[in-house]
Design a protein around this motif. Structure first.
Motif, PDB file in Angstrom:
ATOM      1  N   VAL A 200       1.134  -1.401   0.195  1.00  0.00           N
ATOM      2  CA  VAL A 200       0.281   0.029   0.253  1.00  0.00           C
ATOM      3  C   VAL A 200       1.229   1.019  -0.046  1.00  0.00           C
ATOM      4  CG1 VAL A 200      -2.178   1.445   1.477  1.00  0.00           C
ATOM      5  CG2 VAL A 200      -1.901  -1.102   1.196  1.00  0.00           C
ATOM      6  N   ASP A 201       1.577   1.236   1.327  1.00  0.00           N
ATOM      7  CA  ASP A 201       2.699   2.207   0.731  1.00  0.00           C
ATOM      8  C   ASP A 201       4.021   1.966   0.350  1.00  0.00           C
ATOM      9  OD1 ASP A 201       4.185   5.019   1.220  1.00  0.00           O
ATOM     10  OD2 ASP A 201       3.479   5.179   2.641  1.00  0.00           O
ATOM     11  N   PRO A 202       5.015   2.095  -0.748  1.00  0.00           N
ATOM     12  CA  PRO A 202       6.578   1.567  -1.058  1.00  0.00           C
ATOM     13  C   PRO A 202       7.045   2.343  -0.180  1.00  0.00           C
ATOM     14  CG  PRO A 202       5.157   2.594  -2.532  1.00  0.00           C
ATOM     15  CD  PRO A 202       3.742   2.363  -2.065  1.00  0.00           C
ATOM     16  N   ASN A 203       7.241   3.457   0.269  1.00  0.00           N
ATOM     17  CA  ASN A 203       8.006   4.044   1.312  1.00  0.00           C
ATOM     18  C   ASN A 203       7.639   3.772   2.454  1.00  0.00           C
ATOM     19  OD1 ASN A 203       8.520   5.858  -1.036  1.00  0.00           O
ATOM     20  ND2 ASN A 203       6.760   7.168  -0.717  1.00  0.00           N
ATOM     21  N   ASP A 204       7.189   2.690   3.550  1.00  0.00           N
ATOM     22  CA  ASP A 204       7.126   2.080   4.531  1.00  0.00           C
ATOM     23  C   ASP A 204       7.628   0.649   4.026  1.00  0.00           C
ATOM     24  OD1 ASP A 204       6.359   1.774   7.150  1.00  0.00           O
ATOM     25  OD2 ASP A 204       4.926   3.360   6.656  1.00  0.00           O
ATOM     26  N   GLU A 205       8.770   0.533   5.086  1.00  0.00           N
ATOM     27  CA  GLU A 205       8.916  -0.652   4.962  1.00  0.00           C
ATOM     28  C   GLU A 205       8.124  -1.709   6.133  1.00  0.00           C
ATOM     29  OE1 GLU A 205      11.008  -1.898   2.841  1.00  0.00           O
ATOM     30  OE2 GLU A 205      11.720  -0.949   1.688  1.00  0.00           O
ATOM     31  N   ARG A 206       7.475  -1.048   6.784  1.00  0.00           N
ATOM     32  CA  ARG A 206       6.916  -2.052   7.912  1.00  0.00           C
ATOM     33  C   ARG A 206       4.772  -2.814   7.565  1.00  0.00           C
ATOM     34  NH1 ARG A 206       4.282   2.543  11.891  1.00  0.00           N
ATOM     35  NH2 ARG A 206       3.995   3.708   9.817  1.00  0.00           N
ATOM     36  N   LYS A 207       4.933  -3.855   7.806  1.00  0.00           N
ATOM     37  CA  LYS A 207       3.921  -4.878   7.202  1.00  0.00           C
ATOM     38  C   LYS A 207       2.964  -4.305   8.047  1.00  0.00           C
ATOM     39  CE  LYS A 207       5.877  -8.492   9.139  1.00  0.00           C
ATOM     40  NZ  LYS A 207       5.955 -10.171   9.216  1.00  0.00           N
ATOM     41  N   VAL A 208       2.769  -3.504   9.366  1.00  0.00           N
ATOM     42  CA  VAL A 208       1.103  -2.656   9.673  1.00  0.00           C
ATOM     43  C   VAL A 208       1.534  -1.483   9.733  1.00  0.00           C
ATOM     44  CG1 VAL A 208      -0.046  -3.443  11.499  1.00  0.00           C
ATOM     45  CG2 VAL A 208       1.157  -5.014  11.075  1.00  0.00           C
ATOM     46  N   LEU A 209       0.651  -0.802   9.475  1.00  0.00           N
ATOM     47  CA  LEU A 209       0.570   0.357   9.415  1.00  0.00           C
ATOM     48  C   LEU A 209      -0.781   1.142  10.117  1.00  0.00           C
ATOM     49  CD1 LEU A 209       1.277   1.420   5.068  1.00  0.00           C
ATOM     50  CD2 LEU A 209       3.002   1.064   6.918  1.00  0.00           C
ATOM     51  N   VAL A 210      -0.848   1.321  11.567  1.00  0.00           N
ATOM     52  CA  VAL A 210      -1.981   2.044  12.460  1.00  0.00           C
ATOM     53  C   VAL A 210      -1.947   3.575  11.797  1.00  0.00           C
ATOM     54  CG1 VAL A 210      -2.331   2.261  14.511  1.00  0.00           C
ATOM     55  CG2 VAL A 210      -0.250   0.602  13.656  1.00  0.00           C
TER      56      VAL A 210
END
Length: 204
Positions: free
Chosen positions: A61-71
């Motif tokens: 969903v967000d290629p700039n965010d490496e996290r698996k969970v975006l709260v």
């Protein structure tokens, strides 16, 4: 949440979040999960249902965010009242300035909105510690909710806690600081934030 029944003096330690005797299963990619137990037809169908569209493509969903969970958001939900929401996508240090007012004795729930991307996440947990403002290290309430395992999806997913009861009585009224943590069985802390609420005799 009962400030009187659950009062205990304990400092906030990060290691309290995870059971030291519990060993989570090793992390696996979607491909590894699907490849395992292929001979078990019912298990294979279950995994296909759980993973859904995540099998067909790598959901990011967000290629700039490496996290698996975006709260994304926390909300306090009380019947008959508009949801009180905190945006968790901006400057988290500013959240304490937005004080929620809760009427004493009411029933309310906490809702967490989040997006899972890249890989399935196992054993999500929501951990919340509540402190009486002005009394450092005095935890008046602590709760841990098992949120569950989730596949990656483009759509927002959410978890709603069971009903909590706001404390009541003159001694319970006042301002409280809350430390919230969204973590999982693999000890990945997806987001940690602090926020504030005030118990009053009535809604503002």
């Amino acid at each position: 949440m009962s400030a009187e029944a659950n009062t205990e003096h304990q400092p906030h330690h990060e290691e309290d979040v995870h059971d030291s005797n519990y060993q989570p299963p090793p992390e696996k990619t979607i491909e590894e999960i699907m490849a395992a137990d292929q001979e078990d037809e019912s298990l294979r169908r279950y995994k296909e249902q759980l993973l859904g569209e995540a099998q067909a493509e790598k959901i990011i969903v967000d290629p700039n965010d490496e996290r698996k969970v975006l709260v994304k958001k926390l909300a306090l939900v009380s019947e008959g009242r508009p949801d009180m929401e905190l945006d968790l996508t901006g400057d988290l240090t500013q959240l304490k300035k937005q004080v929620f007012v809760i009427k004493e004795g009411v029933q309310y729930k906490v809702r967490i909105d989040f997006i899972v991307q890249r890989e399935i996440v196992h054993g999500l947990k929501y951990v919340q510690k509540t402190y009486r403002l002005g009394v450092p290290d005095l935890v008046v309430d602590k709760m841990t909710h098992m949120v569950g395992s989730y596949p990656p999806k483009k759509e927002m997913q959410c978890y709603i806690t069971p009903n909590e009861e706001a404390p009541s009585g003159m001694m319970a009224r006042g301002t409280y600081s809350v430390s919230s943590l969204f973590t999982d069985d693999d000890k990945h802390n997806h987001l940690k934030w602090e926020w504030t609420f005030e118990i009053k005799k009535d809604w503002e």
